[in-house]
Design a protein around this motif. Sequence first.
Motif, short mmCIF file in Angstrom:
data_model
loop_
_atom_site.label_atom_id
_atom_site.label_comp_id
_atom_site.label_asym_id
_atom_site.label_seq_id
_atom_site.Cartn_x
_atom_site.Cartn_y
_atom_site.Cartn_z
N ALA A 166 -1.59 -4.24 5.39
CA ALA A 166 -0.37 -3.76 6.06
C ALA A 166 0.22 -2.59 5.27
O ALA A 166 0.69 -1.60 5.87
CB ALA A 166 0.64 -4.89 6.18
N CYS A 167 0.19 -2.69 3.95
CA CYS A 167 0.72 -1.59 3.12
C CYS A 167 -0.06 -0.31 3.41
O CYS A 167 0.52 0.75 3.65
CB CYS A 167 0.59 -1.94 1.64
N ARG A 168 -1.38 -0.43 3.37
CA ARG A 168 -2.20 0.79 3.56
C ARG A 168 -1.97 1.35 4.95
O ARG A 168 -1.81 2.57 5.12
CB ARG A 168 -3.68 0.47 3.34
N LEU A 169 -1.92 0.47 5.96
CA LEU A 169 -1.74 0.95 7.33
C LEU A 169 -0.36 1.60 7.52
O LEU A 169 -0.21 2.51 8.33
CB LEU A 169 -1.90 -0.22 8.32
N ALA A 170 0.61 1.13 6.76
CA ALA A 170 1.97 1.70 6.89
C ALA A 170 2.12 2.97 6.06
O ALA A 170 3.19 3.59 6.04
CB ALA A 170 3.01 0.67 6.47
N GLY A 171 1.06 3.34 5.32
CA GLY A 171 1.10 4.61 4.60
C GLY A 171 1.42 4.51 3.12
O GLY A 171 1.65 5.54 2.47
N VAL A 172 1.43 3.29 2.58
CA VAL A 172 1.68 3.16 1.13
C VAL A 172 0.48 3.76 0.39
O VAL A 172 -0.68 3.52 0.74
CB VAL A 172 1.83 1.67 0.73
#
Length: 410
Positions: A166-172
């Motif tokens: 979720a972090c990666r998908l949200a752009g973290v």
Amino acid sequence: MEGSGADVVVVGGGVAGLSVARELARRGTRTTLVERARLGAEASWAAAGMLAPQVEADARDDFFNFACSSRDAYPAFADALREETGVDIELDCTGTLRLAFTEDDEREHARRFEWQRGAGLLVEQLDAAETRALEPALSARVRGALRFPREWQVENRRLCDALARACRLAGVRVLEETEARSLNVRGGRFVSVETSRGTFGAGAVVVACGAWSSLLTIETDAAPPSPLAPVLDANVEHSPRIEPVRGQILCYAMRENEPLVRHVVYGAGGYVVPRRDGRLLAGTTTERAGFDKSVTEEGRRAIRLCAEGIAPASADLKITGEWAGLRPRAEDDLPVLGASAGIENLFYATGHYRNGILLAPLTGALVAEMVMSGATPAPLAPFSPARFIAARRAESEGSCFTPKLHRKNF
Ligand code: FAD
Ligand code: GLY
């Protein structure tokens, strides 16, 4: 100085750091997550995944209310993570049993039942026959149980995986194998973090290093503290003291399609947790062993005895794994969530001790809200790092600070 390009740097990629980073990014904040090794590989991996505030509580207090709210947020949290990532975190709502083996246990259960029922909480009191009808593998020594229908469990390794995706998908921007070494403070404000890959400037930092949170040093340009103003000593005053508390787990393989128990079950001094894939986790120990994550012969023996006390047939199951993790404990057992008492733009999301999995939904949402708004959400007020100032003052004046140890724990 290398700019991270981030508004916020989160240090530590366990469930606490991942939850905060995900919420920051979902709210549009440019976020960098710095993890010394791999995401979700420490306490958040080692945990048993129980979401169980009622089982251990003797009274309603701020922590209890916070923990119940976080537990109640889990169904929506699990749905959101599945929608964002496709990962099922295996939220299991069968419920939790707490067994009574002695008259003392029965008296304690009667008290717990009365106050929790009086407070409008869901709890059921079962006699021996009812308990064994529900879970036939339980010991014949069981005299009864409390059943908590809203005390659940989650597969914490899947939770970490879902949060990481979720972090990666949200752009973290996720930086693994990157150790944060110190936080640079200029004029009383956080300005940058020194890491093994260079120095990253950012508008704010969230320390979520679990049991290692107190090892991060703060490099400040402040003059040495005056005895008249001890509150201004960055290294002493502003760093909550977090210590590692080791917990060991044994993992059994249950017979195929034949779960030994379906509920999470608390017995004398420990618990067993059945997983959907046929594993049965049994725990645990509570040990001050520094940063040593060994599994010990003494730990194995104690956990096996406890599991056999709950369900004697566990003795016939094969042990397929064992591990230990380090719980991050603050000196009053409570989480440390919120703004540093003296350094601007420095926030903490640590000290979750035995409940970091349970507290993930609220930790993420409320710490992110605080970082972005600068205001303390009301449920976080009791967990502010500022509460340690009185203790540090008492120490510097030579009096002895006695930590308030108010919860009885498994
Ligand atoms: P961690 O998961 O330890 O993550 C901290 C991360 O920070 C690590 O990945 C580490 O590598 C990284 N880090 C540290 N220093 C640095 C640095 N300088 N730079 C970069 N990265 C750094 N809780 C529950 O709610 N329910 C349970 O049933 C439960 N059971 C448990 C059973 C056991 C045996 C144990 C040990 C714990 C259990 N817990 C449970 C507690 C729970 O596991 C913790 O409270 C929670 O995992 C803490 O999360 P965290 O992110 O703060 O720490
Ligand atoms: N909350 C369970 C544990 O810390 O062992």
